[in-house]
Write an enzyme that holds these catalytic residues in place. Structure first.
Site, mmCIF file in Angstrom:
data_model
loop_
_atom_site.group_PDB
_atom_site.id
_atom_site.type_symbol
_atom_site.label_atom_id
_atom_site.label_comp_id
_atom_site.label_asym_id
_atom_site.label_seq_id
_atom_site.Cartn_x
_atom_site.Cartn_y
_atom_site.Cartn_z
ATOM 1 N N LYS A 1 0.865 -1.185 0.000
ATOM 2 C CA LYS A 1 0.000 0.000 0.000
ATOM 3 C C LYS A 1 0.892 1.223 0.000
ATOM 4 C CE LYS A 1 -4.385 1.168 0.182
ATOM 5 N NZ LYS A 1 -5.583 0.495 -0.352
ATOM 6 N N ASP B 1 -6.928 4.380 -4.678
ATOM 7 C CA ASP B 1 -7.628 4.242 -3.391
ATOM 8 C C ASP B 1 -8.241 5.620 -3.145
ATOM 9 O OD1 ASP B 1 -7.981 2.377 -0.899
ATOM 10 O OD2 ASP B 1 -7.306 4.238 0.010
HETATM 11 P P1 NDP Z 1 -13.106 7.666 -2.806
HETATM 12 O O1 NDP Z 1 -12.045 8.664 -2.613
HETATM 13 O O2 NDP Z 1 -13.698 7.467 -4.143
HETATM 14 O O3 NDP Z 1 -14.336 7.968 -1.800
HETATM 15 C C1 NDP Z 1 -14.125 8.040 -0.432
HETATM 16 C C2 NDP Z 1 -15.429 8.408 0.231
HETATM 17 O O4 NDP Z 1 -15.258 8.350 1.648
HETATM 18 C C3 NDP Z 1 -15.881 9.839 -0.070
HETATM 19 O O5 NDP Z 1 -17.277 9.893 0.045
HETATM 20 C C4 NDP Z 1 -15.200 10.624 1.055
HETATM 21 O O6 NDP Z 1 -15.828 11.871 1.340
HETATM 22 C C5 NDP Z 1 -15.374 9.667 2.213
HETATM 23 N N1 NDP Z 1 -14.314 9.850 3.197
HETATM 24 C C6 NDP Z 1 -12.979 9.874 2.975
HETATM 25 N N2 NDP Z 1 -12.300 10.085 4.123
HETATM 26 C C7 NDP Z 1 -13.253 10.196 5.071
HETATM 27 C C8 NDP Z 1 -13.209 10.413 6.470
HETATM 28 N N3 NDP Z 1 -12.045 10.557 7.108
HETATM 29 N N4 NDP Z 1 -14.375 10.463 7.141
HETATM 30 C C9 NDP Z 1 -15.578 10.306 6.508
HETATM 31 N N5 NDP Z 1 -15.673 10.083 5.182
HETATM 32 C C10 NDP Z 1 -14.531 10.035 4.488
HETATM 33 O O7 NDP Z 1 -12.523 6.293 -2.220
HETATM 34 P P2 NDP Z 1 -13.008 4.810 -2.474
HETATM 35 O O8 NDP Z 1 -14.474 4.773 -2.658
HETATM 36 O O9 NDP Z 1 -12.123 4.197 -3.485
HETATM 37 O O10 NDP Z 1 -12.619 4.116 -1.081
HETATM 38 C C11 NDP Z 1 -13.532 4.025 0.008
HETATM 39 C C12 NDP Z 1 -13.050 2.945 0.958
HETATM 40 O O11 NDP Z 1 -13.004 1.693 0.254
HETATM 41 C C13 NDP Z 1 -11.636 3.140 1.526
HETATM 42 O O12 NDP Z 1 -11.603 2.605 2.829
HETATM 43 C C14 NDP Z 1 -10.783 2.290 0.604
HETATM 44 O O13 NDP Z 1 -9.570 1.893 1.218
HETATM 45 C C15 NDP Z 1 -11.720 1.108 0.395
HETATM 46 N N6 NDP Z 1 -11.430 0.296 -0.772
HETATM 47 C C16 NDP Z 1 -11.385 0.847 -2.024
HETATM 48 C C17 NDP Z 1 -11.126 0.063 -3.113
HETATM 49 C C18 NDP Z 1 -11.178 0.588 -4.493
HETATM 50 O O14 NDP Z 1 -11.070 -0.209 -5.432
HETATM 51 N N7 NDP Z 1 -11.369 1.891 -4.702
HETATM 52 C C19 NDP Z 1 -10.800 -1.381 -2.959
HETATM 53 C C20 NDP Z 1 -10.972 -1.888 -1.617
HETATM 54 C C21 NDP Z 1 -11.244 -1.053 -0.574
HETATM 55 P P3 NDP Z 1 -15.345 13.217 0.579
HETATM 56 O O15 NDP Z 1 -15.864 13.105 -0.823
HETATM 57 O O16 NDP Z 1 -15.961 14.298 1.368
HETATM 58 O O17 NDP Z 1 -13.846 13.215 0.621
#
Ligand code: NDP
Length: 461
Positions: free
Chosen positions: A115, A155
């Site tokens: 990572k 991510d």
């Molecule tokens: P994105 O950046 O596309 O979206 C993240 C989302 O989570 C946004 O809505 C963001 O809000 C919100 N967010 C981020 N940080 C915080 C925080 N500290 N508190 C509350 N909300 C928060 O990321 P992903 O959708 O790709 O990832 C989401 C989760 O899924 C993560 O944990 C990631 O590690 C996990 N994941 C992702 C994968 C992938 O393929 N993308 C694979 C496996 C796991 P805002 O828009 O306001 O920033």
């Protein structure tokens, strides 16, 4: 035991969660030598930390920290995403890299765990600033990665746009077109279904939970599904839930939650597409909440998570924003609202207190409120699984159809569920009427696969 460690709370949490499920099973009784394997696997093979200097639009010098944790390469090249977010530090990347090792093992594909990322905040930056940052970041990272060494992906904060900028820089410096990153654009080596894979995969996994729990009688049809987040994972999970006949009753972002006003209805595909559009522009859902079309149907709660703010029954919860986004009290509230299935789209979406609540509610005897809990390393493995399929397509210089990739993804999620279930039954013996622990089963299945490969490589003995 972990000793003399720097203060790394998120990594310690992830380590303890895994170690405690191994300890509480019969694994170490049957194979005491695995305690040594646990000690070895919990130290990264390599950690790379570097300076990223870039120029903002005003011509000012900006400095960020860049990282890549190359945690374990027993099963294949290091594989795992890059996170660009101001909270990024070594503890968070070590926790994510550690989880990634076992998740990748559960996909059945040949991928090690890693990572990386930076404390760079893409919000409020112009496309040119993001490009200059990505170029500078990759100028250093490219010395340490490669298609057979380490293959990063996206991510939080890293979408196809950032992957493109980084891929371009890698290609320029190394003079090599290779599948060094996944999540690439469709016209230059990306796999179909990769953007959808994590969200779709979570829903495919939960389909198996529902089917198994109901003896094949139930599906997503008619289920009320609470989702947090509104990024990549949340959007595609929501779209797949709707496609399968379920109702999506909440979404959220880092500033607040958007929930249905009453007990009826669902987000529509159009509403999710509108949210996706504003997220590309790095805006908050609070900006939509005041628009008539949204304010008449939804309630926006600033600074809140959805779980305790939803009117009526919740059947399924899919935390899909970030780590530690379900507390112990929220876990209890979800169960009280009728939630029978919780699967993490996010990595370490639940706090240890929440996991303890879920694990204490596996009694499915009449009158008891039981919940099936699926940890992120199993439930969200679909993203990295399709990344693995992207690597395979790049190596063979072929492009599979949507149907081909989607059917492989479905099979991987099914295997992931069945593997966790069977392993739980083998190593944890619950009392009559108590559900098998998918968290224990998934942890043990992932860990033993990696431990065995490491032993054969002479990494421990
Ligand atoms: P994105 O950046 O596309 O979206 C993240 C989302 O989570 C946004 O809505 C963001 O809000 C919100 N967010 C981020 N940080 C915080 C925080 N500290 N508190 C509350 N909300 C928060 O990321 P992903 O959708 O790709 O990832 C989401 C989760 O899924 C993560 O944990 C990631 O590690 C996990 N994941 C992702 C994968 C992938 O393929 N993308 C694979 C496996 C796991 P805002 O828009 O306001 O920033």
């Amino acid at each position: 035991m972990m000793q003399n460690l720097p203060f790394e709370p998120e990594f310690e949490q992830a380590y303890k969660e895994l170690a405690s499920t191994l300890e509480n099973s019969t694994l170490f009784q049957k194979k005491p030598e695995y305690r040594k394997a646990l000690q070895v696997v919990s130290v990264p093979e390599r950690v790379i930390q570097f300076r990223v200097v870039w120029e903002d639009d005003k011509g000012q010098v900006q400095i960020n920290r860049g990282y890549r944790v190359q945690f374990n390469s027993a099963l294949g090249p290091y594989k795992g995403g890059l996170r660009f977010h101001p909270t990024v530090n070594l503890s968070i990347l070590k926790f994510l890299g550690f989880e990634q090792i076992f998740k990748n093992a559960l996909t059945g594909l040949n991928m090690g765990g890693g990572k990386g990322g930076s404390d760079f905040d893409p919000k409020g930056k112009t496309d040119n600033e993001i490009r200059r940052f990505c170029v500078s970041f990759m100028t250093e990272l490219c010395k340490h990665i490669g298609a057979d060494t380490d293959v990063p992906a996206g991510d939080i904060g890293v979408t196809g746009r950032e992957v493109g900028f980084m891929f371009g820089q890698y290609k320029k410096i190394r003079n090599q077109w290779e599948g060094v990153l996944t999540g690439k654009g469709g016209s230059w080596g990306g796999s179909l279904i990769r953007p959808e894979a994590t969200g779709y995969g979570v829903v495919y996994y939960v389909e198996h939970m529902i089917k198994h729990a109901s003896g094949g009688k139930e599906s997503f049809a008619g289920k009320r599904v609470a989702i947090s987040g509104s990024g990549n994972v949340a959007q595609y999970a929501a779209l797949k839930v709707i496609e399968l006949g379920g109702s999506v009753v909440s979404l959220s972002d880092s500033q607040g939650a958007l929930v249905l006003n009453g007990e009826e209805g669902s987000f529509t595909v159009e509403e999710i597409n509108t949210i996706a559009e504003i997220k590309v522009q790095r805006k908050q859902i609070s900006e939509l909440a005041t628009e008539a079309a949204f304010s008449s149907k939804f309630k926006y709660i600033p600074g809140a998570r959805p779980w305790t703010n939803i009117a009526g029954r919740i059947d399924v919860a899919l935390p899909s924003a970030t780590q530690n986004e379900v507390s112990g009290d929220e876990a209890k509230a979800l169960i009280a609202a009728g939630c029978k299935f919780l699967a993490e789209g996010s990595n370490m979406g639940s706090t240890q207190e929440a996991i303890d609540v879920f694990e204490a509610h596996r009694d499915a005897n009449p009158g008891a409120a039981a919940i099936w809990y699926a940890p992120g390393k199993a439930a969200n493995a679909g993203g990295v699984a399709v990344s693995g399929l992207e690597m395979a397509q790049n190596s063979a210089r072929v492009n599979w159809s949507r149907e081909e990739v989607d059917s492989r993804l479905k099979k991987i999620m099914e295997d992931c569920f069945n593997n966790g279930l069977a392993t739980a039954k083998e190593y944890v013996t619950p009392a009559e009427g108590v559900l098998p622990s998918l968290v224990a089963g998934s942890n043990i299945a992932g860990f033993t696969k990696v431990a065995e490969a490491m032993k054969e490589h002479g990494d421990w003995w």
